[in-house]
Design a protein around this motif. Structure first.
Motif, PDB file in Angstrom:
ATOM      1  N   LYS A  43       0.802  -1.412   0.112  1.00 18.76           N
ATOM      2  CA  LYS A  43       0.049  -0.192  -0.087  1.00 18.76           C
ATOM      3  C   LYS A  43       0.819   1.327  -0.209  1.00 18.76           C
ATOM      4  N   GLU A  44       1.963   1.362   0.922  1.00 18.68           N
ATOM      5  CA  GLU A  44       2.785   2.503   1.032  1.00 18.68           C
ATOM      6  C   GLU A  44       3.746   2.404  -0.205  1.00 18.68           C
ATOM      7  N   GLU A  45       4.195   3.576  -0.877  1.00 16.02           N
ATOM      8  CA  GLU A  45       4.847   3.775  -1.870  1.00 16.02           C
ATOM      9  C   GLU A  45       6.165   2.891  -1.716  1.00 16.02           C
ATOM     10  N   ARG A  46       6.657   3.204  -0.298  1.00 10.55           N
ATOM     11  CA  ARG A  46       7.998   2.669  -0.439  1.00 10.55           C
ATOM     12  C   ARG A  46       8.390   1.132  -0.420  1.00 10.55           C
ATOM     13  N   TRP A  47       7.275   0.385  -0.229  1.00  2.00           N
ATOM     14  CA  TRP A  47       7.308  -1.032  -0.371  1.00  2.00           C
ATOM     15  C   TRP A  47       7.372  -1.398  -1.591  1.00  2.00           C
ATOM     16  N   GLN A  48       6.674  -0.888  -2.611  1.00  4.82           N
ATOM     17  CA  GLN A  48       6.950  -1.052  -4.030  1.00  4.82           C
ATOM     18  C   GLN A  48       8.345  -0.792  -4.366  1.00  4.82           C
ATOM     19  N   TYR A 119      13.198  -8.109   7.739  1.00  2.09           N
ATOM     20  CA  TYR A 119      13.426  -6.771   6.636  1.00  2.09           C
ATOM     21  C   TYR A 119      12.878  -5.514   7.145  1.00  2.09           C
ATOM     22  N   ASP A 120      13.552  -4.468   7.557  1.00  2.42           N
ATOM     23  CA  ASP A 120      13.110  -3.239   8.154  1.00  2.42           C
ATOM     24  C   ASP A 120      12.312  -3.067   9.418  1.00  2.42           C
ATOM     25  N   ARG A 121      11.126  -4.143   9.800  1.00  2.40           N
ATOM     26  CA  ARG A 121      10.841  -4.444  10.736  1.00  2.40           C
ATOM     27  C   ARG A 121      11.258  -5.559  11.609  1.00  2.40           C
ATOM     28  N   LEU A 122      11.329  -5.695  12.839  1.00  2.00           N
ATOM     29  CA  LEU A 122      11.845  -6.623  13.870  1.00  2.00           C
ATOM     30  C   LEU A 122      10.751  -7.639  14.246  1.00  2.00           C
ATOM     31  N   THR A 167       1.109  -2.470  16.159  1.00  2.00           N
ATOM     32  CA  THR A 167       1.619  -3.730  15.689  1.00  2.00           C
ATOM     33  C   THR A 167       2.977  -3.718  15.249  1.00  2.00           C
ATOM     34  N   ASP A 168       3.327  -2.522  14.977  1.00  2.00           N
ATOM     35  CA  ASP A 168       4.753  -2.252  14.288  1.00  2.00           C
ATOM     36  C   ASP A 168       5.813  -1.885  15.110  1.00  2.00           C
ATOM     37  N   ASN A 169       6.844  -2.753  15.401  1.00  2.00           N
ATOM     38  CA  ASN A 169       7.749  -2.550  16.435  1.00  2.00           C
ATOM     39  C   ASN A 169       8.600  -1.112  16.010  1.00  2.00           C
ATOM     40  N   ASN A 170       8.592  -0.777  14.657  1.00  2.00           N
ATOM     41  CA  ASN A 170       9.333   0.461  14.281  1.00  2.00           C
ATOM     42  C   ASN A 170       8.698   1.729  14.896  1.00  2.00           C
ATOM     43  N   ALA A 171       7.162   1.620  14.792  1.00  2.00           N
ATOM     44  CA  ALA A 171       6.413   2.779  15.306  1.00  2.00           C
ATOM     45  C   ALA A 171       6.773   3.105  16.892  1.00  2.00           C
ATOM     46  N   LEU A 173       9.941   2.605  17.896  1.00  2.08           N
ATOM     47  CA  LEU A 173      11.170   3.095  18.030  1.00  2.08           C
ATOM     48  C   LEU A 173      11.202   4.483  17.524  1.00  2.08           C
ATOM     49  N   PHE A 174      10.259   4.861  16.564  1.00  2.00           N
ATOM     50  CA  PHE A 174      10.235   6.159  16.180  1.00  2.00           C
ATOM     51  C   PHE A 174       9.877   7.179  17.231  1.00  2.00           C
ATOM     52  N   LYS A 175       8.853   6.621  17.978  1.00  2.00           N
ATOM     53  CA  LYS A 175       8.279   7.199  19.273  1.00  2.00           C
ATOM     54  C   LYS A 175       9.368   7.449  20.221  1.00  2.00           C
ATOM     55  N   SER A 228       4.471  10.538  12.015  1.00  2.00           N
ATOM     56  CA  SER A 228       5.533   9.240  11.982  1.00  2.00           C
ATOM     57  C   SER A 228       6.033   8.992  10.707  1.00  2.00           C
ATOM     58  N   ASN A 229       5.221   9.057   9.650  1.00  2.00           N
ATOM     59  CA  ASN A 229       5.582   8.987   8.265  1.00  2.00           C
ATOM     60  C   ASN A 229       4.447   9.780   7.162  1.00  2.00           C
ATOM     61  N   ASP A 230       5.101   9.740   6.054  1.00  2.00           N
ATOM     62  CA  ASP A 230       4.629  10.559   5.020  1.00  2.00           C
ATOM     63  C   ASP A 230       2.910  10.379   4.780  1.00  2.00           C
ATOM     64  N   GLY A 253       7.291  14.251   8.595  1.00  2.00           N
ATOM     65  CA  GLY A 253       6.976  12.740   7.740  1.00  2.00           C
ATOM     66  C   GLY A 253       8.223  11.909   7.693  1.00  2.00           C
ATOM     67  N   GLN A 254       8.134  10.992   6.999  1.00  2.09           N
ATOM     68  CA  GLN A 254       9.092   9.848   6.955  1.00  2.09           C
ATOM     69  C   GLN A 254       8.952   9.129   5.498  1.00  2.09           C
ATOM     70  N   ASP A 255       9.878   8.569   4.853  1.00  2.00           N
ATOM     71  CA  ASP A 255       9.870   7.967   3.671  1.00  2.00           C
ATOM     72  C   ASP A 255      10.022   8.594   2.452  1.00  2.00           C
ATOM     73  N   ALA A 256      10.137  10.121   2.450  1.00  2.00           N
ATOM     74  CA  ALA A 256      10.415  10.838   1.004  1.00  2.00           C
ATOM     75  C   ALA A 256       9.365  10.445  -0.052  1.00  2.00           C
ATOM     76  N   TYR A 274      14.567  10.935   4.766  1.00  5.65           N
ATOM     77  CA  TYR A 274      14.819  10.054   3.531  1.00  5.65           C
ATOM     78  C   TYR A 274      15.593   8.832   4.111  1.00  5.65           C
ATOM     79  N   LYS A 275      15.046   7.884   3.836  1.00  2.00           N
ATOM     80  CA  LYS A 275      15.889   6.344   4.099  1.00  2.00           C
ATOM     81  C   LYS A 275      16.232   5.731   2.675  1.00  2.00           C
ATOM     82  N   PRO A 276      17.547   5.895   2.452  1.00  2.00           N
ATOM     83  CA  PRO A 276      18.098   5.245   1.167  1.00  2.00           C
ATOM     84  C   PRO A 276      17.718   3.730   0.965  1.00  2.00           C
TER      85      PRO A 276
END
Ligand code: GAL
Length: 341
Positions: A43-48, A119-122, A167-171, A173-175, A228-230, A253-256, A274-276
């Motif tokens: 759904k999010e552009e970054r995963w594509q 990958y990306d999330r633990l 549900t996302d461990n990253n969320a 970590l961002f907080k 926390s994200n775009d 935001g996050q993800d560019a 931006y996360k390369p």
């Protein structure tokens, strides 16, 4: 051709294709590894981006990638992983929808002796082999630092906080990163959080509802939205547009994402992180192929996932606003300058 010969020919063809199928799959393990890539969502552009960059990098290394997307459904993701295991993949690369809900699927992979890369999330409380991501605490610190550098200091600044998916461990970590910067300012009263909430499945429409609730509760005297994200930033900005506040309130935001970079150029969003992705996806492909070939590539760090210390690699992140968008996101070829107009 008489029936006896045609029967002989038929059994020869059958035997040959069975032998070929067996040898080709077994052969695939080493020379042409098969990688199972299980995504939470596209759904999010970054995963594509992640899917395409990872697949291209893995194929360049001689591997084949089978992609499954679970549409943010845990049961479906466990099923996806079970089916990848039954299809005999050599290694699994998983972006968990819910890091705590993948334990059972990882157990099946362990039993099938298939290595697992988070990958990306633990993935939590599971025997995984590697974890590759960005420095997610730094993401939160960059977002909060941007705000504290631009918020009014002559009076208490009023902010809304929109966290990611619970549900996302990253969320979390961002907080944590945001708290590292904000806590002292909140304690001293320099910053007042007028409303905060978690956006289920990172949905922009949920973020919009959170922003509507914030305005209903706190009125329009709001200085900033710490999104926390775009995707969630976009949802909050829709609400600000409806209130005639877009461009007058700082929004992180996050993800560019492309839409977010366009908003930054227009001034309705203030910054993104931006996360390369190319670095993360290419590294993950290299590790996946290496592990599939029975090697043990080295890691630069490790993380406790509740069961074990997981060998890990973390990539750096970049805080981006109108001033350095060209020098970062465009220079990296993530978006073209023309697309941002
Ligand atoms: C996070 C990811 C972010 C963001 C979010 C929504 O786990 O690190 O880049 O995209 O998910 O998918």
């Amino acid at each position: 051709m008489n029936t006896r010969n045609s029967r002989l020919l038929f059994s020869l063809v059958t035997i040959f294709s069975l032998v070929w199928a067996f040898t080709s799959t077994a052969f695939a393990s080493k020379e042409k590894p098969v990688i199972g890539l299980s995504l939470d969502t596209l759904k999010e552009e970054r995963w594509q981006h992640d899917r395409d960059t990872f697949t291209a990098a893995a194929e360049k290394l001689g591997a084949r990638v089978i992609v499954q997307s679970a549409n943010s459904d845990d049961t479906r993701q466990v099923r996806d992983i079970e089916s990848l295991i039954s299809r005999g993949v050599d290694v699994l690369v998983i972006v968990p929808h819910n890091g705590a809900a993948m334990t059972r699927a990882v157990k099946s992979a362990n039993q099938a002796k298939i290595p697992v890369i988070s990958y990306d999330r633990l993935i939590l409380n599971a025997d995984i082999d590697y974890y590759l991501s960005f420095d997610n605490v730094k993401v939160g610190e960059a977002q909060a630092s941007y705000l504290t550098a631009h918020l009014p200091t002559d009076r208490p600044a009023r902010i809304v906080r929109i966290y990611g998916a619970p549900t996302d461990n990253n969320a979390k970590l961002f907080k944590q990163g945001q708290d590292n910067v904000l806590d002292p300012l909140i304690k001293s009263g320099k910053i007042v959080v007028v409303h905060e909430d978690w956006a289920l499945d990172w949905k922009p429409e949920v973020a919009k509802k959170i922003m509507n609730a914030a305005i209903t509760k706190a009125g329009t005297e709001i200085d900033a939205v710490l999104a926390s994200n775009d995707g969630t930033a976009g949802g909050a900005i829709q609400s600000l547009v409806e209130e005639g506040l877009a461009g007058k309130v700082l929004v992180t935001g996050q993800d560019a994402d492309l839409a977010a970079c366009q908003r930054i150029m227009r001034g309705t969003q203030s910054m993104t992180v931006y996360k390369p992705l190319k670095t993360l996806a290419t590294n993950a492909a290299r590790i996946a192929v290496s592990v599939a070939r029975g090697e043990q590539p080295s890691a630069t760090s490790s993380v406790d996932n509740g069961l074990k210390q997981v060998p890990s690699i973390f990539e750096q992140v970049i805080s981006v606003d109108k001033e350095n968008l060209e020098a970062t996101v465009v220079a990296d070829g993530f978006h073209s300058a023309a697309a941002l107009k």
